[in-house]
Design a protein around this motif. Structure first.
Motif, mmCIF file in Angstrom:
data_model
loop_
_atom_site.group_PDB
_atom_site.id
_atom_site.type_symbol
_atom_site.label_atom_id
_atom_site.label_comp_id
_atom_site.label_asym_id
_atom_site.label_seq_id
_atom_site.Cartn_x
_atom_site.Cartn_y
_atom_site.Cartn_z
ATOM 1 N N THR A 95 -0.049 -0.953 0.453
ATOM 2 C CA THR A 95 0.686 0.041 -0.042
ATOM 3 C C THR A 95 1.128 1.035 -0.188
ATOM 4 O O THR A 95 2.156 1.183 0.344
ATOM 5 C CB THR A 95 -0.465 -0.287 1.373
ATOM 6 O OG1 THR A 95 -0.036 0.102 2.300
ATOM 7 C CG2 THR A 95 -1.708 -1.592 1.604
ATOM 8 N N ASP A 96 0.319 2.188 -0.481
ATOM 9 C CA ASP A 96 1.340 3.647 0.413
ATOM 10 C C ASP A 96 2.590 4.258 1.090
ATOM 11 O O ASP A 96 2.768 4.313 1.129
ATOM 12 C CB ASP A 96 0.025 4.426 -0.388
ATOM 13 C CG ASP A 96 -0.526 5.188 -1.947
ATOM 14 O OD1 ASP A 96 0.659 4.433 -2.625
ATOM 15 O OD2 ASP A 96 -1.703 5.522 -1.908
ATOM 16 N N ASP A 97 1.585 3.286 2.573
ATOM 17 C CA ASP A 97 2.220 3.460 3.845
ATOM 18 C C ASP A 97 2.761 2.303 3.873
ATOM 19 O O ASP A 97 3.517 1.933 5.318
ATOM 20 C CB ASP A 97 0.592 3.096 5.208
ATOM 21 C CG ASP A 97 -0.484 4.704 4.612
ATOM 22 O OD1 ASP A 97 0.478 5.586 4.437
ATOM 23 O OD2 ASP A 97 -0.925 4.498 4.493
ATOM 24 N N GLY A 98 2.773 1.211 3.112
ATOM 25 C CA GLY A 98 3.864 -0.144 3.080
ATOM 26 C C GLY A 98 2.903 -1.287 2.696
ATOM 27 O O GLY A 98 1.757 -1.495 2.610
ATOM 28 N N GLU A 99 3.647 -2.415 3.343
ATOM 29 C CA GLU A 99 3.097 -3.455 2.967
ATOM 30 C C GLU A 99 2.362 -4.249 4.896
ATOM 31 O O GLU A 99 2.135 -4.238 5.475
ATOM 32 C CB GLU A 99 4.034 -4.378 3.229
ATOM 33 C CG GLU A 99 3.814 -5.935 2.592
ATOM 34 C CD GLU A 99 4.978 -6.674 2.668
ATOM 35 O OE1 GLU A 99 5.417 -6.561 1.225
ATOM 36 O OE2 GLU A 99 5.231 -7.733 3.193
ATOM 37 N N ILE A 100 0.925 -4.419 3.578
ATOM 38 C CA ILE A 100 0.192 -4.983 4.440
ATOM 39 C C ILE A 100 0.076 -6.038 5.294
ATOM 40 O O ILE A 100 -0.290 -7.304 4.028
ATOM 41 C CB ILE A 100 -1.316 -4.187 5.368
ATOM 42 C CG1 ILE A 100 -2.198 -4.925 3.024
ATOM 43 C CG2 ILE A 100 -1.051 -3.059 5.520
ATOM 44 C CD1 ILE A 100 -3.373 -4.356 4.308
ATOM 45 N N GLU A 101 -0.422 -7.358 5.718
ATOM 46 C CA GLU A 101 -0.320 -8.929 5.985
ATOM 47 C C GLU A 101 -2.216 -9.008 6.370
ATOM 48 O O GLU A 101 -2.548 -8.521 6.935
ATOM 49 C CB GLU A 101 0.107 -9.366 7.269
ATOM 50 C CG GLU A 101 0.329 -11.213 6.807
ATOM 51 C CD GLU A 101 0.993 -11.680 7.757
ATOM 52 O OE1 GLU A 101 0.529 -11.557 8.631
ATOM 53 O OE2 GLU A 101 2.636 -11.317 7.917
ATOM 54 N N LYS A 102 -2.660 -9.875 4.995
ATOM 55 C CA LYS A 102 -4.469 -10.107 5.659
ATOM 56 C C LYS A 102 -4.436 -11.516 5.382
ATOM 57 O O LYS A 102 -3.801 -12.077 4.746
ATOM 58 C CB LYS A 102 -5.010 -9.860 3.683
ATOM 59 C CG LYS A 102 -5.021 -8.340 3.334
ATOM 60 C CD LYS A 102 -5.459 -7.701 2.450
ATOM 61 C CE LYS A 102 -5.222 -8.201 0.998
ATOM 62 N NZ LYS A 102 -6.054 -7.264 -0.126
ATOM 63 N N GLU A 103 -4.623 -11.826 6.628
ATOM 64 C CA GLU A 103 -5.074 -13.615 6.948
ATOM 65 C C GLU A 103 -6.488 -14.021 6.288
ATOM 66 O O GLU A 103 -7.220 -13.431 7.172
ATOM 67 C CB GLU A 103 -4.733 -13.674 8.371
ATOM 68 C CG GLU A 103 -3.854 -13.520 8.470
ATOM 69 C CD GLU A 103 -3.118 -14.471 10.049
ATOM 70 O OE1 GLU A 103 -4.685 -14.212 10.694
ATOM 71 O OE2 GLU A 103 -2.478 -13.989 10.303
ATOM 72 N N TYR A 104 -6.845 -15.192 5.603
ATOM 73 C CA TYR A 104 -8.189 -15.569 4.870
ATOM 74 C C TYR A 104 -7.638 -16.517 5.549
ATOM 75 O O TYR A 104 -6.858 -17.378 5.943
ATOM 76 C CB TYR A 104 -7.886 -15.468 3.731
ATOM 77 C CG TYR A 104 -8.073 -14.097 2.911
ATOM 78 C CD1 TYR A 104 -8.946 -13.849 2.285
ATOM 79 C CD2 TYR A 104 -6.882 -13.397 2.486
ATOM 80 C CE1 TYR A 104 -9.588 -12.894 1.915
ATOM 81 C CE2 TYR A 104 -7.110 -12.411 1.676
ATOM 82 C CZ TYR A 104 -8.181 -12.319 1.994
ATOM 83 O OH TYR A 104 -8.364 -10.801 0.557
#
Length: 179
Positions: A95-104
């Motif tokens: 993202t523009d603010d860095g990396e995000i981790e999405k858990e499914y």
């Protein structure tokens, strides 16, 4: 080539370029759905595909509808297949603010019979293994579907959400409008 109009974050008018039906037998129950592969009718680049999925309802109910973005497509990879054994699937997103981790969280894994139709060729039948996942946050549920073709291993990842009533209009070539 019928037109589909979407409202909300996927606002636009799209052409239907492929239709694939799915039939899944789970125990004594049969589930049927259809995916409409859509391309933006105004875009010069046809690389961004949206997928509208409708799941056949139980008697008297409305069909469930989802809109998906194709996240990634790839050839068969044994390393990737091992990830599908876990109950949690993680996607790291820039993202523009860095990396995000999405858990499914995995909801189910099935094999479906498919039949794909395009305007420029004969229908094709086959089978896909399907893994469905979901992720809930405070505002909505996001869905992740991973399909692997049982013949050639071609893998497609879709991410999307439920479509609410009134967000879709379909304009058939005959000029009749439905929702």
């Amino acid at each position: 080539n019928d037109l589909v109009e979407l409202r909300a974050e996927d606002t636009g008018t799209y052409n239907v370029v492929n239709i694939t039906t799915y039939r899944t037998d789970m125990g004594d129950h049969r589930f049927e759905s259809v995916k409409y592969f859509l391309r933006d009718s105004a875009a010069a680049d046809a690389s961004d595909t949206l997928v509208l999925e409708a799941i056949a309802p139980a008697e008297g109910d409305e069909p469930e509808q989802f809109v998906f973005h194709v996240l990634e497509e790839m050839e068969y990879a044994q390393d990737f297949m091992q990830l599908l054994d876990d109950e949690i699937f993680v996607i790291n997103e820039e993202t523009d603010d860095g990396e995000i981790e999405k858990e499914y969280e995995k909801t189910f894994h099935v094999t479906s019979e498919t039949r794909a139709m395009t305007a420029d060729g004969p229908p094709r039948s086959g089978r896909v293994e399907v893994w469905n996942y979901e992720r809930e946050d405070e505002f909505e549920t996001t869905y992740l579907t991973i399909e692997v073709d049982t013949d050639d291993g071609w893998t497609t990842m879709y991410e999307g959400r439920n479509v609410l009533g009134g967000e879709i209009n379909i304009f058939p070539l005959s000029g009749e409008q439905s929702a």
